[in-house]
Design a protein around this motif. Structure first.
Motif, PDB file in Angstrom:
ATOM      1  N   GLN A  97       2.062  -3.263   6.084  1.00 43.66           N
ATOM      2  CA  GLN A  97       2.984  -3.575   7.176  1.00 43.66           C
ATOM      3  C   GLN A  97       3.256  -5.068   7.232  1.00 43.66           C
ATOM      4  OE1 GLN A  97       0.847  -1.820  10.501  1.00 43.66           O
ATOM      5  NE2 GLN A  97       2.209  -0.053  10.414  1.00 43.66           N
ATOM      6  N   TYR A  98       4.490  -5.375   7.548  1.00 43.22           N
ATOM      7  CA  TYR A  98       4.926  -6.779   7.589  1.00 43.22           C
ATOM      8  C   TYR A  98       5.715  -7.023   8.878  1.00 43.22           C
ATOM      9  CZ  TYR A  98       4.343  -6.497   2.431  1.00 43.22           C
ATOM     10  OH  TYR A  98       3.887  -6.307   1.146  1.00 43.22           O
ATOM     11  N   GLU A  99       5.632  -8.254   9.369  1.00 41.19           N
ATOM     12  CA  GLU A  99       6.374  -8.646  10.580  1.00 41.19           C
ATOM     13  C   GLU A  99       7.542  -9.549  10.175  1.00 41.19           C
ATOM     14  OE1 GLU A  99       8.212  -9.010  13.157  1.00 41.19           O
ATOM     15  OE2 GLU A  99       6.548  -8.347  14.450  1.00 41.19           O
ATOM     16  N   PRO A 100       8.767  -8.966  10.155  1.00 43.33           N
ATOM     17  CA  PRO A 100       9.901  -9.756   9.662  1.00 43.33           C
ATOM     18  C   PRO A 100      10.316 -10.894  10.592  1.00 43.33           C
ATOM     19  CG  PRO A 100      10.650  -7.604  10.439  1.00 43.33           C
ATOM     20  CD  PRO A 100       9.142  -7.584  10.477  1.00 43.33           C
ATOM     21  N   ARG A 101       9.822 -10.888  11.840  1.00 47.87           N
ATOM     22  CA  ARG A 101      10.136 -12.005  12.746  1.00 47.87           C
ATOM     23  C   ARG A 101       9.239 -13.216  12.494  1.00 47.87           C
ATOM     24  NH1 ARG A 101       9.780  -7.281  14.740  1.00 47.87           N
ATOM     25  NH2 ARG A 101      11.419  -6.268  15.943  1.00 47.87           N
ATOM     26  N   GLU A 102       8.165 -12.994  11.743  1.00 43.43           N
ATOM     27  CA  GLU A 102       7.208 -14.086  11.490  1.00 43.43           C
ATOM     28  C   GLU A 102       6.946 -14.226  10.003  1.00 43.43           C
ATOM     29  OE1 GLU A 102       3.756 -14.037  14.181  1.00 43.43           O
ATOM     30  OE2 GLU A 102       4.909 -12.619  15.384  1.00 43.43           O
ATOM     31  N   GLY A 103       8.024 -14.528   9.285  1.00 43.21           N
ATOM     32  CA  GLY A 103       7.879 -14.820   7.866  1.00 43.21           C
ATOM     33  C   GLY A 103       7.406 -13.639   7.045  1.00 43.21           C
ATOM     34  N   CYS A 104       7.571 -12.410   7.570  1.00 39.56           N
ATOM     35  CA  CYS A 104       7.068 -11.213   6.893  1.00 39.56           C
ATOM     36  C   CYS A 104       5.584 -11.329   6.558  1.00 39.56           C
ATOM     37  CB  CYS A 104       7.898 -10.862   5.659  1.00 39.56           C
ATOM     38  SG  CYS A 104       9.052  -9.522   5.986  1.00 39.56           S
ATOM     39  N   LYS A 105       4.840 -11.904   7.495  1.00 41.25           N
ATOM     40  CA  LYS A 105       3.385 -11.942   7.294  1.00 41.25           C
ATOM     41  C   LYS A 105       2.839 -10.510   7.297  1.00 41.25           C
ATOM     42  CE  LYS A 105       1.892 -12.366  12.099  1.00 41.25           C
ATOM     43  NZ  LYS A 105       1.322 -13.228  13.146  1.00 41.25           N
ATOM     44  N   VAL A 106       1.710 -10.340   6.619  1.00 41.20           N
ATOM     45  CA  VAL A 106       1.078  -9.017   6.534  1.00 41.20           C
ATOM     46  C   VAL A 106       0.378  -8.724   7.858  1.00 41.20           C
ATOM     47  CG1 VAL A 106      -0.599  -7.606   5.293  1.00 41.20           C
ATOM     48  CG2 VAL A 106       0.732  -9.335   4.057  1.00 41.20           C
ATOM     49  N   ILE A 107       0.707  -7.571   8.489  1.00 48.63           N
ATOM     50  CA  ILE A 107       0.034  -7.208   9.741  1.00 48.63           C
ATOM     51  C   ILE A 107      -0.753  -5.905   9.608  1.00 48.63           C
ATOM     52  CG2 ILE A 107       1.537  -8.519  11.281  1.00 48.63           C
ATOM     53  CD1 ILE A 107       3.135  -5.961  11.776  1.00 48.63           C
ATOM     54  N   GLY A 108      -0.775  -5.344   8.372  1.00 44.78           N
ATOM     55  CA  GLY A 108      -1.585  -4.151   8.167  1.00 44.78           C
ATOM     56  C   GLY A 108      -1.561  -3.738   6.710  1.00 44.78           C
ATOM     57  N   GLY A 109      -2.613  -3.040   6.279  1.00 42.07           N
ATOM     58  CA  GLY A 109      -2.643  -2.492   4.926  1.00 42.07           C
ATOM     59  C   GLY A 109      -3.002  -3.513   3.868  1.00 42.07           C
ATOM     60  N   PRO A 110      -2.836  -3.094   2.606  1.00 42.35           N
ATOM     61  CA  PRO A 110      -3.407  -3.869   1.501  1.00 42.35           C
ATOM     62  C   PRO A 110      -2.572  -5.010   0.921  1.00 42.35           C
ATOM     63  CG  PRO A 110      -2.510  -1.800   0.679  1.00 42.35           C
ATOM     64  CD  PRO A 110      -2.318  -1.793   2.171  1.00 42.35           C
ATOM     65  N   PRO A 111      -1.322  -5.255   1.325  1.00 39.72           N
ATOM     66  CA  PRO A 111      -0.587  -6.318   0.623  1.00 39.72           C
ATOM     67  C   PRO A 111      -1.327  -7.661   0.681  1.00 39.72           C
ATOM     68  CG  PRO A 111       0.938  -5.027   1.921  1.00 39.72           C
ATOM     69  CD  PRO A 111      -0.453  -4.591   2.322  1.00 39.72           C
ATOM     70  N   PRO A 112      -1.350  -8.355  -0.455  1.00 39.13           N
ATOM     71  CA  PRO A 112      -2.099  -9.611  -0.518  1.00 39.13           C
ATOM     72  C   PRO A 112      -1.326 -10.817  -0.003  1.00 39.13           C
ATOM     73  CG  PRO A 112      -1.182  -9.091  -2.670  1.00 39.13           C
ATOM     74  CD  PRO A 112      -0.839  -7.939  -1.760  1.00 39.13           C
ATOM     75  N   ALA A 113      -0.026 -10.666   0.220  1.00 34.94           N
ATOM     76  CA  ALA A 113       0.784 -11.833   0.584  1.00 34.94           C
ATOM     77  C   ALA A 113       2.032 -11.379   1.330  1.00 34.94           C
ATOM     78  CB  ALA A 113       1.183 -12.588  -0.684  1.00 34.94           C
ATOM     79  N   PRO A 114       2.644 -12.297   2.078  1.00 35.25           N
ATOM     80  CA  PRO A 114       3.875 -11.958   2.788  1.00 35.25           C
ATOM     81  C   PRO A 114       4.989 -11.582   1.818  1.00 35.25           C
ATOM     82  CG  PRO A 114       3.093 -14.156   3.408  1.00 35.25           C
ATOM     83  CD  PRO A 114       2.253 -13.692   2.265  1.00 35.25           C
ATOM     84  N   LEU A 115       6.008 -10.885   2.321  1.00 34.72           N
ATOM     85  CA  LEU A 115       7.222 -10.709   1.524  1.00 34.72           C
ATOM     86  C   LEU A 115       7.927 -12.056   1.495  1.00 34.72           C
ATOM     87  CD1 LEU A 115       8.549  -7.326   2.947  1.00 34.72           C
ATOM     88  CD2 LEU A 115       7.380  -7.715   0.764  1.00 34.72           C
ATOM     89  N   PRO A 116       8.291 -12.538   0.314  1.00 32.64           N
ATOM     90  CA  PRO A 116       8.906 -13.861   0.239  1.00 32.64           C
ATOM     91  C   PRO A 116      10.279 -13.914   0.907  1.00 32.64           C
ATOM     92  CG  PRO A 116       8.116 -13.149  -1.913  1.00 32.64           C
ATOM     93  CD  PRO A 116       8.052 -11.957  -1.017  1.00 32.64           C
ATOM     94  N   GLN A 117      10.491 -14.967   1.659  1.00 38.10           N
ATOM     95  CA  GLN A 117      11.801 -15.197   2.285  1.00 38.10           C
ATOM     96  C   GLN A 117      12.788 -15.720   1.248  1.00 38.10           C
ATOM     97  OE1 GLN A 117      11.597 -17.943   5.571  1.00 38.10           O
ATOM     98  NE2 GLN A 117      13.822 -17.983   5.850  1.00 38.10           N
ATOM     99  N   LEU A 118      14.040 -15.265   1.332  1.00 39.97           N
ATOM    100  CA  LEU A 118      15.112 -15.837   0.511  1.00 39.97           C
ATOM    101  C   LEU A 118      15.993 -16.674   1.440  1.00 39.97           C
ATOM    102  CD1 LEU A 118      16.415 -15.793  -2.394  1.00 39.97           C
ATOM    103  CD2 LEU A 118      18.112 -14.271  -1.379  1.00 39.97           C
ATOM    104  N   PRO A 119      16.019 -17.995   1.250  1.00 40.78           N
ATOM    105  CA  PRO A 119      16.849 -18.831   2.127  1.00 40.78           C
ATOM    106  C   PRO A 119      18.338 -18.516   1.946  1.00 40.78           C
ATOM    107  CG  PRO A 119      15.192 -20.155   1.012  1.00 40.78           C
ATOM    108  CD  PRO A 119      15.199 -18.810   0.343  1.00 40.78           C
ATOM    109  N   ILE A 120      19.032 -18.417   3.064  1.00 40.27           N
ATOM    110  CA  ILE A 120      20.457 -18.056   3.037  1.00 40.27           C
ATOM    111  C   ILE A 120      21.255 -18.940   3.987  1.00 40.27           C
ATOM    112  CG2 ILE A 120      20.175 -15.647   2.350  1.00 40.27           C
ATOM    113  CD1 ILE A 120      20.338 -14.889   5.347  1.00 40.27           C
ATOM    114  N   LYS A 121      22.586 -18.921   3.803  1.00 37.71           N
ATOM    115  CA  LYS A 121      23.507 -19.577   4.732  1.00 37.71           C
ATOM    116  C   LYS A 121      24.748 -18.704   4.846  1.00 37.71           C
ATOM    117  CE  LYS A 121      25.838 -22.188   1.144  1.00 37.71           C
ATOM    118  NZ  LYS A 121      26.251 -23.461   0.585  1.00 37.71           N
TER     119      LYS A 121
END
Ligand code: FES
Length: 170
Positions: free
Chosen positions: A117-141
């Protein structure tokens, strides 16, 4: 080839699924539900190429109400602090991440493979389960009505074995 390339600065984000597949994502298309997209660049002849041959290029885009997106999201890589894009490939084993619900009822991201589980409002930090790292943000405009990538992912996405593999794109 351009189709197998990762997202690059200047790429336009286009819908990955549904009746708008292949069309640029616009602000009006976005909300608190995940919109899945691919980056679209150009080939040598200047023709548009959707980069759907590189599984790690798949993206998840959200638009949240003002004030909800917080650090460690890089706000300078969002549109008005409200629209944010992430890699949609789980950092655990590479599945596409979809919608989920937190116990509070709040919408979060949930990986169907092992319940990461990831929290997309907070940098996609991991909030549950086994992922070792956040989902990387892609900077956009925003360019006109289109969402455009301004750099590569801010951290190492799944499928790039070492930090050097992604640093070469940054
Ligand atoms: Fe996403 Fe395992 S691949 S939790």
């Amino acid at each position: 080839t351009p189709k197998k390339a990762p997202p690059m600065p200047g790429d336009v984000l286009v819908h990955a699924v549904g009746e708008k597949a292949g069309q640029p994502v616009t602000v009006a298309d976005l909300g608190e539900e995940l919109v899945r997209a691919w980056p679209m660049g150009k080939d040598k002849e200047g023709n548009d190429v959707v980069r759907d041959g590189e599984p790690t290029g798949i993206l998840a885009i959200y638009k949240f109400p003002a004030g909800e997106i917080k650090a460690p999201t890089r706000l300078e890589g969002t549109i008005d602090g409200q629209i944010v894009a992430y890699s949609d490939r789980c950092t655990h084993a590479g599945c596409n991440v979809g919608e989920g619900k937190a116990p509070s009822g709040k919408g979060i991201m949930n990986c169907p493979c092992h319940s990461g589980q990831y929290e997309p409002r907070e940098g996609c930090k991991v909030i549950g389960g086994p992922p070792p790292a956040p989902l990387p943000q892609l900077p956009i405009k925003l360019e006109g009505d289109k969402l455009v990538a301004t750099s590569f992912f801010v951290s190492r996405p799944f499928g790039y074995a070492t930090d050097e593999d992604w640093v070469k794109y940054t």
